[in-house]
Motif scaffolding. Structure first.
Motif, PDB file in Angstrom:
ATOM      1  N   HIS A  48       0.829  -1.211   0.000  1.00 38.48           N
ATOM      2  CA  HIS A  48       0.000   0.000   0.000  1.00 38.48           C
ATOM      3  C   HIS A  48       0.864   1.262   0.000  1.00 38.48           C
ATOM      4  CE1 HIS A  48      -3.392   2.573   1.021  1.00 38.48           C
ATOM      5  NE2 HIS A  48      -2.721   3.034   2.070  1.00 38.48           N
ATOM      6  N   LEU A  49       1.978   1.205   0.737  1.00 39.83           N
ATOM      7  CA  LEU A  49       2.843   2.394   0.846  1.00 39.83           C
ATOM      8  C   LEU A  49       3.980   2.383  -0.179  1.00 39.83           C
ATOM      9  CD1 LEU A  49       2.993   2.603   4.760  1.00 39.83           C
ATOM     10  CD2 LEU A  49       1.669   4.049   3.212  1.00 39.83           C
ATOM     11  N   GLY A  50       3.951   1.405  -1.091  1.00 43.58           N
ATOM     12  CA  GLY A  50       4.966   1.362  -2.141  1.00 43.58           C
ATOM     13  C   GLY A  50       6.302   0.795  -1.705  1.00 43.58           C
ATOM     14  N   HIS A  51       6.339   0.048  -0.593  1.00 43.18           N
ATOM     15  CA  HIS A  51       7.612  -0.510  -0.113  1.00 43.18           C
ATOM     16  C   HIS A  51       7.818  -1.960  -0.535  1.00 43.18           C
ATOM     17  CE1 HIS A  51       7.436   2.462   3.522  1.00 43.18           C
ATOM     18  NE2 HIS A  51       7.529   3.059   2.361  1.00 43.18           N
ATOM     19  N   ALA A  52       6.809  -2.565  -1.136  1.00 42.47           N
ATOM     20  CA  ALA A  52       6.930  -3.962  -1.593  1.00 42.47           C
ATOM     21  C   ALA A  52       5.996  -4.117  -2.787  1.00 42.47           C
ATOM     22  CB  ALA A  52       6.537  -4.931  -0.483  1.00 42.47           C
ATOM     23  N   ASN A  53       6.256  -5.145  -3.598  1.00 48.91           N
ATOM     24  CA  ASN A  53       5.324  -5.327  -4.709  1.00 48.91           C
ATOM     25  C   ASN A  53       4.831  -6.753  -4.878  1.00 48.91           C
ATOM     26  OD1 ASN A  53       7.725  -6.172  -5.720  1.00 48.91           O
ATOM     27  ND2 ASN A  53       8.088  -4.238  -6.840  1.00 48.91           N
ATOM     28  N   TYR A  54       5.140  -7.632  -3.925  1.00 52.43           N
ATOM     29  CA  TYR A  54       4.534  -8.963  -3.963  1.00 52.43           C
ATOM     30  C   TYR A  54       4.497  -9.575  -2.573  1.00 52.43           C
ATOM     31  CZ  TYR A  54       9.347 -10.641  -3.820  1.00 52.43           C
ATOM     32  OH  TYR A  54      10.633 -10.884  -3.444  1.00 52.43           O
ATOM     33  N   LEU A  55       3.698 -10.647  -2.465  1.00 52.94           N
ATOM     34  CA  LEU A  55       3.534 -11.377  -1.208  1.00 52.94           C
ATOM     35  C   LEU A  55       3.650 -12.862  -1.500  1.00 52.94           C
ATOM     36  CD1 LEU A  55       2.525 -11.864   1.732  1.00 52.94           C
ATOM     37  CD2 LEU A  55       0.200 -11.517   0.900  1.00 52.94           C
ATOM     38  N   GLU A  56       4.581 -13.539  -0.810  1.00 49.90           N
ATOM     39  CA  GLU A  56       4.784 -14.979  -1.026  1.00 49.90           C
ATOM     40  C   GLU A  56       4.082 -15.775   0.051  1.00 49.90           C
ATOM     41  OE1 GLU A  56       8.936 -15.865  -1.058  1.00 49.90           O
ATOM     42  OE2 GLU A  56       9.212 -15.098  -3.087  1.00 49.90           O
ATOM     43  N   LEU A  57       3.260 -16.728  -0.374  1.00 56.13           N
ATOM     44  CA  LEU A  57       2.559 -17.574   0.589  1.00 56.13           C
ATOM     45  C   LEU A  57       2.607 -19.021   0.149  1.00 56.13           C
ATOM     46  CD1 LEU A  57      -0.690 -15.507   1.297  1.00 56.13           C
ATOM     47  CD2 LEU A  57       1.264 -15.790   2.831  1.00 56.13           C
ATOM     48  N   GLY A  58       2.184 -19.906   1.061  1.00 57.57           N
ATOM     49  CA  GLY A  58       2.057 -21.333   0.747  1.00 57.57           C
ATOM     50  C   GLY A  58       0.611 -21.653   0.408  1.00 57.57           C
TER      51      GLY A  58
ATOM     52  N   LEU B 147       0.180 -11.749  -5.546  1.00 51.11           N
ATOM     53  CA  LEU B 147       0.394 -13.026  -4.855  1.00 51.11           C
ATOM     54  C   LEU B 147       1.344 -13.949  -5.616  1.00 51.11           C
ATOM     55  CD1 LEU B 147      -0.342 -14.960  -2.539  1.00 51.11           C
ATOM     56  CD2 LEU B 147      -2.226 -15.792  -3.967  1.00 51.11           C
ATOM     57  N   ARG B 148       2.318 -14.506  -4.905  1.00 47.33           N
ATOM     58  CA  ARG B 148       3.194 -15.553  -5.460  1.00 47.33           C
ATOM     59  C   ARG B 148       3.090 -16.767  -4.554  1.00 47.33           C
ATOM     60  NH1 ARG B 148       8.710 -12.217  -7.046  1.00 47.33           N
ATOM     61  NH2 ARG B 148       7.651 -10.645  -8.303  1.00 47.33           N
ATOM     62  N   ILE B 149       2.697 -17.883  -5.131  1.00 47.83           N
ATOM     63  CA  ILE B 149       2.604 -19.108  -4.341  1.00 47.83           C
ATOM     64  C   ILE B 149       3.962 -19.803  -4.379  1.00 47.83           C
ATOM     65  CG2 ILE B 149       1.472 -21.373  -4.146  1.00 47.83           C
ATOM     66  CD1 ILE B 149      -0.424 -19.114  -3.483  1.00 47.83           C
ATOM     67  N   LYS B 150       4.482 -20.134  -3.204  1.00 52.58           N
ATOM     68  CA  LYS B 150       5.817 -20.748  -3.111  1.00 52.58           C
ATOM     69  C   LYS B 150       5.718 -22.101  -2.413  1.00 52.58           C
ATOM     70  CE  LYS B 150       8.621 -17.715  -4.814  1.00 52.58           C
ATOM     71  NZ  LYS B 150       9.664 -18.020  -5.794  1.00 52.58           N
ATOM     72  N   SER B 151       6.293 -23.092  -3.050  1.00 51.77           N
ATOM     73  CA  SER B 151       6.170 -24.441  -2.478  1.00 51.77           C
ATOM     74  C   SER B 151       6.853 -24.538  -1.111  1.00 51.77           C
ATOM     75  CB  SER B 151       6.747 -25.480  -3.437  1.00 51.77           C
ATOM     76  OG  SER B 151       8.085 -25.145  -3.720  1.00 51.77           O
ATOM     77  N   GLU B 152       7.903 -23.733  -0.888  1.00 52.91           N
ATOM     78  CA  GLU B 152       8.605 -23.863   0.406  1.00 52.91           C
ATOM     79  C   GLU B 152       7.745 -23.400   1.595  1.00 52.91           C
ATOM     80  OE1 GLU B 152       9.774 -22.113  -2.232  1.00 52.91           O
ATOM     81  OE2 GLU B 152      10.906 -20.345  -1.610  1.00 52.91           O
ATOM     82  N   HIS B 153       6.666 -22.687   1.335  1.00 53.88           N
ATOM     83  CA  HIS B 153       5.794 -22.268   2.446  1.00 53.88           C
ATOM     84  C   HIS B 153       4.655 -23.258   2.701  1.00 53.88           C
ATOM     85  CE1 HIS B 153       8.014 -18.621   2.714  1.00 53.88           C
ATOM     86  NE2 HIS B 153       7.638 -18.181   1.533  1.00 53.88           N
ATOM     87  N   PHE B 154       4.595 -24.331   1.895  1.00 50.96           N
ATOM     88  CA  PHE B 154       3.587 -25.367   2.157  1.00 50.96           C
ATOM     89  C   PHE B 154       4.082 -26.246   3.295  1.00 50.96           C
ATOM     90  CE2 PHE B 154       1.874 -23.998  -1.767  1.00 50.96           C
ATOM     91  CZ  PHE B 154       0.598 -24.514  -1.887  1.00 50.96           C
ATOM     92  N   ARG B 155       3.152 -26.780   4.081  1.00 53.95           N
ATOM     93  CA  ARG B 155       3.539 -27.692   5.155  1.00 53.95           C
ATOM     94  C   ARG B 155       3.121 -29.102   4.798  1.00 53.95           C
ATOM     95  NH1 ARG B 155       1.539 -24.222  10.319  1.00 53.95           N
ATOM     96  NH2 ARG B 155       2.701 -22.350   9.766  1.00 53.95           N
ATOM     97  N   GLN B 156       4.055 -30.013   5.032  1.00 47.41           N
ATOM     98  CA  GLN B 156       3.746 -31.422   4.826  1.00 47.41           C
ATOM     99  C   GLN B 156       2.786 -31.870   5.913  1.00 47.41           C
ATOM    100  OE1 GLN B 156       4.980 -33.534   2.408  1.00 47.41           O
ATOM    101  NE2 GLN B 156       5.702 -31.616   1.531  1.00 47.41           N
TER     102      GLN B 156
END
Ligand code: GDR
Length: 325
Positions: free
Chosen positions: A203-213, A272-281
């Motif tokens: 919102h404040l222009g300090h980031a441009n993506y969010l990585e989640l699982g 949004l970027r989906i990242k496999s390393e944030h998934f939990r087994q």
């Protein structure tokens, strides 16, 4: 004046509990690690506004001698044991510290209280993760435990220890089986705060993506200040018992995401970027709590909706970042 000892006073729950108990007229003592005192700006940020009202003791709950001395010195009337490794990991690569922080530390505290302050009432912070791969939903105090993470296993072992001190040593020990509870003071490693803090940055222009699982994961999310009210109420009962504390409503990470971005006037999809390393087994069936016992005996009820909690978190993070600009 009643004296209270809080382990984990600088965490989310410890800080809200300290505020509540100060407002009730308690003399509030907290245990903090030496590293926290030395890096107060970061590690004591949740209680910086309380530092002249509470008494902080340097110690570590997994060091039996330090806890023994602190309990002997304070002689508390109530003790809330909140210090723990609280991040849920399924990787089993940090087992020793989780077991030490969650089980051995609980033993050190209970043993010290039994010896030095046997009339002290103790709250133990259990977790919905103790239900793990639960066979029934929603879960209540009679649901069989089936933990899957080292975190859940260590919490369950400590929960059984707390029960045994209650039954065999006649200590007043109550345990809360708490489901996820969030607030602007939540640690940044948990998904809700990761989302609210990143949305604020975008919102404040300090980031441009969010990585989640896994954004389809479901949780029973409540509001942390409500949950400390339940903890306190448990220690005011005539008989020590265990209580599930939960909202009884499930929401997905995706719902949290949509609402959080909407608070900032944005659509989440481009960020949004989906990242496999944030998934939990091995994440089991979603856990959803039945808090009817807490409602009946403690008169406890959640005061905020899911949407209100998300909004408060995002707005607080925007304010925080604006203040730092
Ligand atoms: P949880 O909280 O493990 O439930 O434990 P967390 O916020 O870490 O995970 C919630 C759900 O979100 C999914 N998820 C992600 N989680 C994190 N942390 N980071 C991500 O990028 C991400 N993407 C998706 C997770 O898979 C999970 O399903 C909390 C802690 O407070 C415990 O101490 C407490 O006992 C339980 O709640 C009840």
């Amino acid at each position: 004046m009643k004296k209270v000892l809080i382990t984990g006073i600088n965490g989310q729950d410890g800080s809200y509990l300290a505020e509540l108990l100060l407002s009730c007229g308690y003399e509030v003592h907290g245990i903090v690690r030496r590293e926290a005192i030395e890096d107060a700006a970061h590690r004591l940020s949740n209680i910086s506004h309380l530092c002249d009202k509470v008494k902080l003791h340097v110690g570590s709950v997994d060091n039996h001698l330090s806890i023994y001395k602190i309990v002997a010195n304070i002689q508390p009337d109530e003790c809330y044991h909140l210090a723990a490794s609280s991040f849920v990991s399924y990787t089993f690569d940090d087992e020793a510290s989780v077991v030490s922080n969650n089980f051995t530390a609980t033993h050190a505290l209970l043993a010290s209280i039994k010896e030095l302050a046997p009339n002290c009432r103790v709250y133990f912070a259990g977790s919905s993760e103790m239900f793990g791969d639960a066979r029934v939903t929603p879960q209540n105090e009679s649901t069989p435990f089936n933990p899957r993470s080292v975190y859940g296993i260590s919490k369950l072992a400590a929960f059984h220890l707390a029960r045994s001190y209650r039954e065999h040593h006649k200590l007043f020990v109550a345990a809360g089986i708490l489901y996820n509870h969030e607030s602007p003071r939540r640690g940044f490693q948990f998904v809700t705060r990761k989302i609210s803090a990143t949305v604020a940055k975008i919102h404040l222009g300090h980031a441009n993506y969010l990585e989640l699982g896994n954004i389809d994961a479901l949780r029973d999310w409540g509001y942390a200040p409500d949950y400390v009210v339940a903890m306190h109420a448990m220690l005011q009962q005539d008989i020590p018992e265990d209580f599930v504390v939960a909202t009884g409503a499930l929401h997905s990470v995706k719902e949290f995401l949509i609402k959080a971005f909407a608070v900032a006037g944005l659509d989440y999809k481009p960020y949004l970027r989906i990242k496999s390393e944030h998934f939990r087994q091995g994440e089991a069936v979603p856990l959803c709590g039945d808090a009817s016992k807490a409602r009946r005996l403690l008169g406890w009820r959640p005061t905020k909706t899911f949407e209100q909690v998300v909004e408060e978190m995002v707005l607080a993070d925007i304010e925080r970042l604006r203040g730092n600009q």
